[in-house]
Enzyme design. Structure first.
Site, PDB file in Angstrom:
ATOM      1  N   ASP A  73       0.802  -1.218   0.000  1.00  0.00           N
ATOM      2  CA  ASP A  73       0.000   0.000   0.000  1.00  0.00           C
ATOM      3  C   ASP A  73       0.838   1.272   0.000  1.00  0.00           C
ATOM      4  O   ASP A  73       0.419   2.289  -0.533  1.00  0.00           O
ATOM      5  CB  ASP A  73      -0.992   0.004   1.167  1.00  0.00           C
ATOM      6  CG  ASP A  73      -0.348  -0.255   2.522  1.00  0.00           C
ATOM      7  OD1 ASP A  73       0.871  -0.447   2.594  1.00  0.00           O
ATOM      8  OD2 ASP A  73      -1.095  -0.284   3.521  1.00  0.00           O
ATOM      9  N   ASP A 451       2.897   1.161  13.564  1.00  0.00           N
ATOM     10  CA  ASP A 451       2.263  -0.161  13.648  1.00  0.00           C
ATOM     11  C   ASP A 451       3.083  -1.239  14.352  1.00  0.00           C
ATOM     12  O   ASP A 451       2.510  -2.156  14.923  1.00  0.00           O
ATOM     13  CB  ASP A 451       1.883  -0.696  12.260  1.00  0.00           C
ATOM     14  CG  ASP A 451       0.828   0.147  11.585  1.00  0.00           C
ATOM     15  OD1 ASP A 451       0.186   0.952  12.266  1.00  0.00           O
ATOM     16  OD2 ASP A 451       0.645   0.007  10.365  1.00  0.00           O
TER      17      ASP A 451
END
Length: 734
Positions: A73, A451
């Site tokens: 992404d 993350d």
């Protein structure tokens, strides 16, 4: 990973899409993967973490054994090298100005011409982001030619795990189709050099999904449409048989469980098209879904959903999820693999059928995982889960038992449908925020990322053996700081469910949470700093909250009212009584000489109103501050921030760091991401920024690299660079 749910409307009214074909010379660093190395002769590699990002697509080449491509992404595309068992990055040549092209919306290969590969690029479709582009290669991505589009793509927006929106027409290798989110369907008849709007019966809507997939079924092309309201019976699957006229596929499923066609795969043996559906595009937000197949010879639809969402979970909850990936076995008719997605309670799985969907087996039920190569995948637990955000599924056309699937962090693979391990070597997708290279100890590098929290890199060539820093485990790291006079002491901050701050007394090998934290820490954890000897901590919590100070290793905290809200605390590396902070609102440098209890204004008028900057203190020197103000340049203070002088040797400075001094030099090496003239690149200075040498080259640019850079205090010439999607890059003189 790094989700975005923003949307944009820009509908073409049947007009042509201007798309200039661009074949860019090597010196501009925009199209080619092969380029002349930098004059300094640096060698660039990843500090190995192993994946660490959302794998949005994987594509086995149907005609070449061992050839596959992978998309992410925000971190570019890769090609699988069967001989080395590694993925080769294909888009590192994209530079600073092309940061928005590191997100790959879709990939396409040509079954009739194995060396051809195509990528559609564009991370965001918002007004502040640049337009998309298409890359085309005749040598499997070793070199590229580029066409800039006049429309925007959204590789890091909702729906980024949907099917490939780019396709080579099955009847003509010169014709390509490109589905967009806001601008309908585009078509090229010259192998991607130019693009025009194609007639398509659906009108883009507010959902911002547009075309979710393109797939060939025999000589026909099918397109999924994500902007329809499936509950009202509006079609969301279209096809063309002649390459000109599109029609809604008759008899297609309707209802909430079939609202968005997520992915599709064609079984050429049975002439059946399998389609996975969900009530939202994903990867988040799905709570219902289904799987259907279309027998293309007679137009008959059948529902073959393995397990319908909505059942009980056994703990009083509801088993809600959608369906995501789908792949067919090229060697065995009726053998298909599909994935669930967003199934948080009972955990996602892959279902496999060998009889065309009449019966299914969950591959999770007997899966055995080996994550020893990337231990962080345990996420602080005893063993890893099967995965989440599973929308990319691939089935090797030359090996029926070789299945791979992507998650929000890795790509798992199996060769026997039972034993699974990450098949991720070479893929590094971390969005890195902080870097520390300690002056002593086992590890040469500590990193903080989005993350995946903080990692302790005892080796640069293998994923950290301890995985993510635990006790507590963080999602996104927001702060990382080391005490220069006591380098075994390190503190970190970040987003977590069991505490937002921690300290280490062994250089970051092991951690303990602060025994207390300010109430605001859970909702707004910001950057943290320790002073020179580790006796005082300063923690910032955003522009709406005051900073807090601790003098007892996080056991107690007191508000610092005079600290500029939202600023990043910077400790003097020598004097433990001194801290600094830069207020971007007023362009004022603040300083403390009482161990962070109070702050007073010093230099003023430094680029007031700009929200992006970096303030760093030169190691081993008190009051020696460097301030990077993006295109406004680089400034230096040698009097603790009372005055600043502009450094005239560079035009722009985005991030700055220091490393071991060159032989015979008395000042540390200075590393900068910035520009001495026009090109934004990575530079090193061995003479206190009087002169600079560019140390990266046109093959190694990695898009936006403005978060952090630091040299190694033990190895002259070694530098670590934080990228937004390509992990930690480190360079050394060859």
């Amino acid at each position: 990973m790094r989700a975005s749910s923003l949307s944009r409307r820009s509908v073409l009214a049947g007009t042509a899409v201007a798309a200039a074909a661009v074949s860019v010379p090597l010196t501009q660093g925009r199209a080619q993967a092969a380029a002349t190395p930098a004059t300094s002769g640096y060698r660039w590699r990843n500090a190995v973490q192993g994946g660490t990002g959302f794998i949005t697509g994987v594509l086995f080449h149907p005609s070449v054994k061992g050839l596959a491509y992978l998309r992410t992404d925000i971190g570019g595309a890769y090609r699988w090298d069967e001989r080395s068992g590694r993925w080769t990055p294909l888009t590192d040549h994209l530079g600073w100005d092309d940061w928005n092209l590191l997100g790959v919306e879709a990939m396409a290969v040509d079954p009739a011409h194995p060396d051809r590969v195509y990528l559609s690029l564009g991370t965001y479709a918002q007004s502040w982001a640049g337009n998309g582009a298409v890359l085309r290669s005749e040598d499997r991505g070793a070199t590229w030619q580029r066409t800039d589009l006049t429309v925007k793509l959204g590789a890091n927006e909702d729906g980024r795990g949907c099917g490939e929106r780019l396709l080579v027409d099955p009847r003509d290798s010169d014709t390509l189709w490109l589905g967009t989110r806001h601008d309908g369907l585009l078509k090229s008849t010259d192998r991607g050099v130019t693009w025009k709007a194609a007639s398509f019966p659906a009108t883009p809507g507010a959902a911002g999904q547009g075309i979710t997939l393109l797939v060939a079924a025999g000589r026909s092309v099918y397109a999924g449409w994500g902007d329809s309201d499936g509950t009202s019976g509006k079609p969301n699957l279209y096809r063309t048989s002649d390459g000109t006229t599109w029609e809604a596929v008759p008899g297609q499923p309707t209802g909430t469980a079939a609202k968005v066609p997520v992915r599709a795969a064609y079984d050429r043996h049975t002439r059946e098209l399998y389609v996975t559906y969900a009530n939202a595009p994903g990867p988040n937000g799905q709570s219902d879904g289904s799987v259907h197949k279309l027998r293309t010879a007679n137009g008959k639809w059948s529902e073959v959903t393995p397990v319908k969402p909505g059942g009980a979970t056994g703990d009083g909850g509801t088993d809600s999820f959608g369906y995501g990936g789908v792949a067919v076995d090229a060697r065995n008719p009726g053998t298909v693999v599909v994935s669930t997605n967003n199934r948080w309670s009972l955990v996602d799985t892959l279902y496999r059928t060998t009889d065309g969907g009449r019966s299914w087996t969950s591959l999770k039920d007997r899966a055995v995982f080996d994550v020893s190569e990337t231990p962080y995948l345990k996420w602080g637990a005893d063993k890893p889960k099967f995965g989440w955000w599973i929308q990319a599924v691939g089935l090797d056309p030359y090996d029926s038992r070789h299945v791979v699937y992507g998650t929000g962090a890795t790509l798992y693979g199996t060769r026997d449908l039972k034993r699974w391990a990450p098949q991720i070597r070479g893929v590094e997708e971390a969005s890195v925020r902080q870097l520390i290279s300690p002056p002593s100890g086992e590890a040469h590098l500590l990193s903080g990322s989005g993350d995946i929290g903080v990692m302790y890199h005892e080796r640069l060539t293998a994923s950290p053996s301890r995985g993510m820093a635990s006790n507590p485990v963080f999602g996104t790291a927001t702060g990382l700081s080391l005490a220069p006079a006591k380098p075994s002491y390190v503190v970190r901050s970040g987003w977590g469910d069991n505490g937002n701050g921690a300290f280490s007394n062994d250089g970051g090998r092991t951690w303990a949470p602060f025994t207390a934290q300010p109430d605001v820490a859970k909702s707004a954890p910001g950057p943290i700093a320790t002073n020179a000897d580790g006796s005082v901590l300063l923690w910032s919590f955003g522009t709406a909250n005051p900073a807090y100070r601790s003098a007892d290793n996080g056991a107690g905290w007191s508000e610092v009212a005079s600290f500029p809200k939202g600023a990043v605390p910077v400790a003097d590396p020598v004097d433990p009584t001194r801290f600094h902070a830069f207020d971007t609102t007023t362009g004022t440098l603040y300083a403390s000489t009482d161990s962070g209890r109070t702050f007073t204004a010093r230099a003023t008028g430094l680029n007031s109103g700009d929200t992006e900057f970096q303030l760093v203190a030169a190691p081993g020197r008190s009051g020696d501050l460097w301030l990077s103000l993006k295109w406004n340049g680089l400034y230096r203070s040698t009097d603790g921030g009372a005055t600043f002088t502009k450094v005239t040797s560079c035009r722009a400075s985005y991030t700055l760091g220091f490393g071991r001094a060159a032989d015979g030099a008395s000042y540390p090496a200075v590393y900068m991401v910035g520009a001495t003239e026009i090109v934004t690149a990575v530079y090193r200075s061995d003479d206190e920024a009087k002169t600079w040498t560019r140390i990266n080259d046109d093959r190694h640019q990695w898009g936006w690299i403005g978060a952090a850079v630091t040299g190694d205090p033990r190895v002259h010439g070694r530098v670590y660079i934080a990228t937004n999607g390509r992990g930690v890059q480190y360079g050394e003189p060859a």
